[in-house]
Scaffold this motif. Structure first.
Motif, mmCIF file in Angstrom:
data_model
loop_
_atom_site.group_PDB
_atom_site.id
_atom_site.type_symbol
_atom_site.label_atom_id
_atom_site.label_comp_id
_atom_site.label_asym_id
_atom_site.label_seq_id
_atom_site.Cartn_x
_atom_site.Cartn_y
_atom_site.Cartn_z
ATOM 1 N N PHE A 83 5.540 7.513 7.606
ATOM 2 C CA PHE A 83 4.489 6.762 7.222
ATOM 3 C C PHE A 83 5.080 5.501 6.778
ATOM 4 N N THR A 84 6.026 5.446 6.140
ATOM 5 C CA THR A 84 6.538 4.235 5.549
ATOM 6 C C THR A 84 7.086 3.320 6.781
ATOM 7 N N THR A 87 3.938 1.955 8.778
ATOM 8 C CA THR A 87 3.176 0.913 7.967
ATOM 9 C C THR A 87 3.751 -0.238 8.269
ATOM 10 N N THR A 100 4.473 -10.189 3.296
ATOM 11 C CA THR A 100 4.796 -8.707 2.663
ATOM 12 C C THR A 100 6.174 -8.644 2.178
ATOM 13 N N LEU A 266 -5.294 -4.447 3.416
ATOM 14 C CA LEU A 266 -4.758 -3.139 3.786
ATOM 15 C C LEU A 266 -3.375 -3.337 3.624
ATOM 16 N N ALA A 267 -2.571 -4.219 4.102
ATOM 17 C CA ALA A 267 -1.348 -4.396 3.854
ATOM 18 C C ALA A 267 -0.648 -4.169 2.283
ATOM 19 N N GLY A 270 -1.313 -0.359 1.938
ATOM 20 C CA GLY A 270 -0.049 0.244 2.516
ATOM 21 C C GLY A 270 1.322 0.259 1.757
ATOM 22 N N ILE A 274 3.147 3.430 -0.036
ATOM 23 C CA ILE A 274 4.592 3.662 0.342
ATOM 24 C C ILE A 274 5.340 3.852 -1.259
#
Length: 295
Positions: A83-84, A87, A100, A266-267, A270, A274
């Motif tokens: 997932f990490t 993403t 990010t 959404l970022a 995410g 994490i």
């Protein structure tokens, strides 16, 4: 009967004079000490710039690999690691990589500052009921104060930029770190402490070798909550010049750019997931390890 229907209060002139006195006093303080505070926080500014440059200048495959390895060694879960990585790949694919990385570097610095300040205060609270009685009301105010309010004195004192943003974020996010450090140390089994005393441990040895290791899972929960609150403050901190994912969200709000706001929001979600899953999994591993070693 006007006194019964209308709440008695200070006159408008009195309130105006009182506010003027407080505001002018704080402005005088900032003029007198602003330069000193900027000098004191200069190492923090340099560290933040170094951290941001490191994240931005490191090639993205290296960053994803390192973060993936950290995720694996902390959680030992393929699902969380996958997932990490997924993403981060999606964040880069939608052209949000630089923002990010700025946000991650800021959260990293804020978390380190919160740990460096919060753990010693939590230890002092655990060792002194008087200290706990003094600090708890301050933490209550810090947790209930609207987050926008933190920006006012910080900006007046230090202006617009990275450091004021970090300070505002740390003030907003540090209470869970302090509270859970205090709680974790206080929850250490009294029998274990008595055994340490029986072996002739000093107060420092008892803290370092017994209380802190046993309190570590609870302290990890405090770090987790601090990170979550710091991420929640990202958008608000962007109002005073903090770069990262918060600025596109703020721009989207001002210009009604729905897609930009949703993608950057959404970022942030995410990144929050994490941090949350990895730190929680690491805390659970610590707890199991301690249960086995003391079982």
């Amino acid at each position: 009967m006007s006194w019964f229907t209308e709440f008695p209060h200070l006159s408008d002139a009195t309130l105006r004079d009182l506010r003027k006195l407080v505001d002018e006093s704080f402005r005088e303080f900032t003029r007198a000490w602003g330069g000193t505070f900027e000098t004191v926080f200069e190492p923090l500014r340099l560290f933040l710039i170094w951290s941001e440059n490191l994240m931005l200048n490191t090639p993205w495959p290296v960053v994803i690999t390192v973060i993936g390895l950290i995720s694996w060694f902390a959680s030992r879960s393929w699902q969380i690691t996958a997932f990490t990585i997924l993403t981060l790949l999606l964040i880069g694919w939608f052209d949000m990589w630089d923002d990010t990385m700025r946000t991650v570097s800021m959260i990293f610095v804020c978390t380190l500052v919160a740990i460096a300040v919060g753990i010693p205060i939590g230890i002092l609270m655990a060792r002194s009921n008087r200290m706990q009685a003094f600090v708890n009301p301050i933490l209550d105010v810090m947790q209930t104060m609207p987050s926008f309010v933190y920006l006012i004195p910080v900006v007046m004192l230090l202006g617009i930029g990275r450091v004021p943003g970090v300070i505002a974020v740390v003030i907003y996010a540090i209470p869970p770190m302090i509270r859970l450090t205090n709680l974790g140390i206080r929850l250490v089994d009294k029998d274990v402490l008595e055994a340490a005393d029986a072996f002739g441990s000093s107060s420092w040895q008892k803290l370092k070798n017994v209380q802190m290791p046993l309190a570590l899972p609870t302290i990890m929960a405090g770090i987790n909550q601090t990170i979550m609150m710091a991420l929640a403050m990202v958008v608000i901190a962007s109002m005073i010049g903090v770069q990262g994912l918060g600025q596109p969200v703020l721009r989207a709000i001002n210009n009604q750019y729905f897609t930009m706001g949703m993608l950057n929001g959404l970022a942030i979600v995410g990144i929050a997931i994490i941090f949350d899953r990895v730190s929680q999994a690491y805390g659970r591993r610590l707890q199991k390890h301690l249960e086995i070693s003391h079982g």
